[in-house]
Design a protein around this motif. Structure first.
Motif, mmCIF file in Angstrom:
data_model
loop_
_atom_site.group_PDB
_atom_site.id
_atom_site.type_symbol
_atom_site.label_atom_id
_atom_site.label_comp_id
_atom_site.label_asym_id
_atom_site.label_seq_id
_atom_site.Cartn_x
_atom_site.Cartn_y
_atom_site.Cartn_z
ATOM 1 N N LEU A 25 1.176 -1.144 -0.296
ATOM 2 C CA LEU A 25 0.081 -0.072 -0.311
ATOM 3 C C LEU A 25 0.866 1.272 -0.301
ATOM 4 O O LEU A 25 0.490 2.747 -0.904
ATOM 5 C CB LEU A 25 -0.935 -0.229 1.274
ATOM 6 C CG LEU A 25 -1.493 -0.810 1.207
ATOM 7 C CD1 LEU A 25 -2.360 -0.907 2.381
ATOM 8 C CD2 LEU A 25 -2.894 -1.101 0.361
ATOM 9 N N THR A 26 2.403 1.260 0.766
ATOM 10 C CA THR A 26 2.616 2.332 0.661
ATOM 11 C C THR A 26 3.593 2.792 -0.440
ATOM 12 O O THR A 26 3.045 3.444 -1.014
ATOM 13 C CB THR A 26 4.374 1.928 1.942
ATOM 14 O OG1 THR A 26 3.731 1.816 3.069
ATOM 15 C CG2 THR A 26 5.057 3.269 1.516
ATOM 16 N N GLU A 27 3.869 1.202 -1.343
ATOM 17 C CA GLU A 27 4.521 1.469 -2.515
ATOM 18 C C GLU A 27 3.704 2.270 -3.623
ATOM 19 O O GLU A 27 3.463 3.328 -4.714
ATOM 20 C CB GLU A 27 5.017 0.308 -3.175
ATOM 21 C CG GLU A 27 5.291 0.485 -4.965
ATOM 22 C CD GLU A 27 6.544 0.893 -5.026
ATOM 23 O OE1 GLU A 27 6.419 1.788 -5.665
ATOM 24 O OE2 GLU A 27 7.245 1.350 -4.156
ATOM 25 N N ARG A 28 2.344 1.490 -3.922
ATOM 26 C CA ARG A 28 1.095 1.912 -4.044
ATOM 27 C C ARG A 28 0.777 3.496 -3.854
ATOM 28 O O ARG A 28 -0.216 5.143 -5.259
ATOM 29 C CB ARG A 28 -0.022 1.582 -3.974
ATOM 30 C CG ARG A 28 -1.006 1.537 -4.644
ATOM 31 C CD ARG A 28 -2.545 1.358 -5.135
ATOM 32 N NE ARG A 28 -3.166 1.485 -3.560
ATOM 33 C CZ ARG A 28 -4.606 1.187 -2.903
ATOM 34 N NH1 ARG A 28 -5.471 0.449 -3.355
ATOM 35 N NH2 ARG A 28 -4.994 1.435 -2.088
ATOM 36 N N SER A 29 0.914 4.365 -2.932
ATOM 37 C CA SER A 29 0.616 5.368 -2.342
ATOM 38 C C SER A 29 1.560 6.275 -2.961
ATOM 39 O O SER A 29 1.916 7.309 -3.755
ATOM 40 C CB SER A 29 0.417 5.774 -1.090
ATOM 41 O OG SER A 29 1.321 6.514 -0.088
ATOM 42 N N MET A 30 2.370 5.191 -3.227
ATOM 43 C CA MET A 30 4.135 6.864 -3.285
ATOM 44 C C MET A 30 4.244 7.403 -5.108
ATOM 45 O O MET A 30 4.347 8.369 -5.744
ATOM 46 C CB MET A 30 5.595 5.788 -3.170
ATOM 47 C CG MET A 30 5.104 6.022 -1.723
ATOM 48 S SD MET A 30 5.974 7.739 -0.781
ATOM 49 C CE MET A 30 6.743 8.007 -1.615
ATOM 50 N N ARG A 31 3.080 5.702 -5.639
ATOM 51 C CA ARG A 31 3.416 5.920 -7.152
ATOM 52 C C ARG A 31 2.106 6.377 -7.747
ATOM 53 O O ARG A 31 2.455 7.680 -8.538
ATOM 54 C CB ARG A 31 3.161 4.237 -7.953
ATOM 55 C CG ARG A 31 4.284 3.698 -8.131
ATOM 56 C CD ARG A 31 3.827 1.862 -8.449
ATOM 57 N NE ARG A 31 4.988 1.219 -8.208
ATOM 58 C CZ ARG A 31 5.010 0.074 -8.442
ATOM 59 N NH1 ARG A 31 3.970 -0.233 -9.563
ATOM 60 N NH2 ARG A 31 6.377 -0.470 -8.336
ATOM 61 N N ALA A 32 1.137 6.891 -6.564
ATOM 62 C CA ALA A 32 -0.193 7.317 -7.280
ATOM 63 C C ALA A 32 0.574 9.178 -6.532
ATOM 64 O O ALA A 32 0.385 10.373 -7.317
ATOM 65 C CB ALA A 32 -1.308 7.242 -6.371
ATOM 66 N N LYS A 33 1.161 9.537 -5.733
ATOM 67 C CA LYS A 33 1.921 11.008 -5.082
ATOM 68 C C LYS A 33 2.680 11.060 -7.054
ATOM 69 O O LYS A 33 2.929 12.153 -6.950
ATOM 70 C CB LYS A 33 3.163 10.708 -3.912
ATOM 71 C CG LYS A 33 2.247 11.157 -3.013
ATOM 72 C CD LYS A 33 2.648 10.705 -1.563
ATOM 73 C CE LYS A 33 1.490 10.888 -0.314
ATOM 74 N NZ LYS A 33 1.947 11.105 0.859
ATOM 75 N N VAL A 34 3.648 10.059 -7.329
ATOM 76 C CA VAL A 34 4.371 10.919 -8.309
ATOM 77 C C VAL A 34 3.678 10.978 -9.559
ATOM 78 O O VAL A 34 3.875 12.158 -10.172
ATOM 79 C CB VAL A 34 5.730 9.533 -8.425
ATOM 80 C CG1 VAL A 34 6.219 9.882 -9.929
ATOM 81 C CG2 VAL A 34 6.786 9.856 -7.196
ATOM 82 N N ASN A 35 2.897 10.367 -9.934
ATOM 83 C CA ASN A 35 1.888 10.132 -11.085
ATOM 84 C C ASN A 35 0.810 11.265 -11.023
ATOM 85 O O ASN A 35 0.504 11.928 -12.258
ATOM 86 C CB ASN A 35 1.502 8.973 -11.584
ATOM 87 C CG ASN A 35 2.113 8.543 -11.798
ATOM 88 O OD1 ASN A 35 3.165 8.272 -12.184
ATOM 89 N ND2 ASN A 35 1.689 6.691 -11.495
ATOM 90 N N ALA A 36 0.837 12.148 -10.006
ATOM 91 C CA ALA A 36 -0.013 13.130 -9.345
ATOM 92 C C ALA A 36 0.290 14.266 -10.260
ATOM 93 O O ALA A 36 1.336 14.857 -10.519
ATOM 94 C CB ALA A 36 -0.722 13.199 -8.226
#
Length: 65
Positions: free
Chosen positions: A54-65
């Motif tokens: 879940l941490t990896e998923r949220s980090m990717r979401a922040k980078v892509n946003a």
């Protein structure tokens, strides 16, 4: 599951793996009620693995946003 392994997974694989681990954790909790669990450390390990995913998923979401 190590953090390096999580980094290599695609977004879809992260979601699938998190779902698989959640089901496994549910099954472990069910077994704890109905029978004796041999390796109780599995609870902690699965929770940590879910958190990594879940941490990896949220980090990717922040980078892509």
């Amino acid at each position: 599951m190590k953090a390096k392994e999580v980094h290599k997974l695609s977004d879809e694989e992260i979601l699938l793996e998190a779902g698989r681990l959640r089901r496994k954790l549910f099954e472990l909790r069910t077994q704890a009620v109905t029978e004796k669990i041999q390796d109780t450390a599995q609870f902690k390990q699965h929770r940590k693995d879910i958190a990594r995913l879940l941490t990896e998923r949220s980090m990717r979401a922040k980078v892509n946003a």
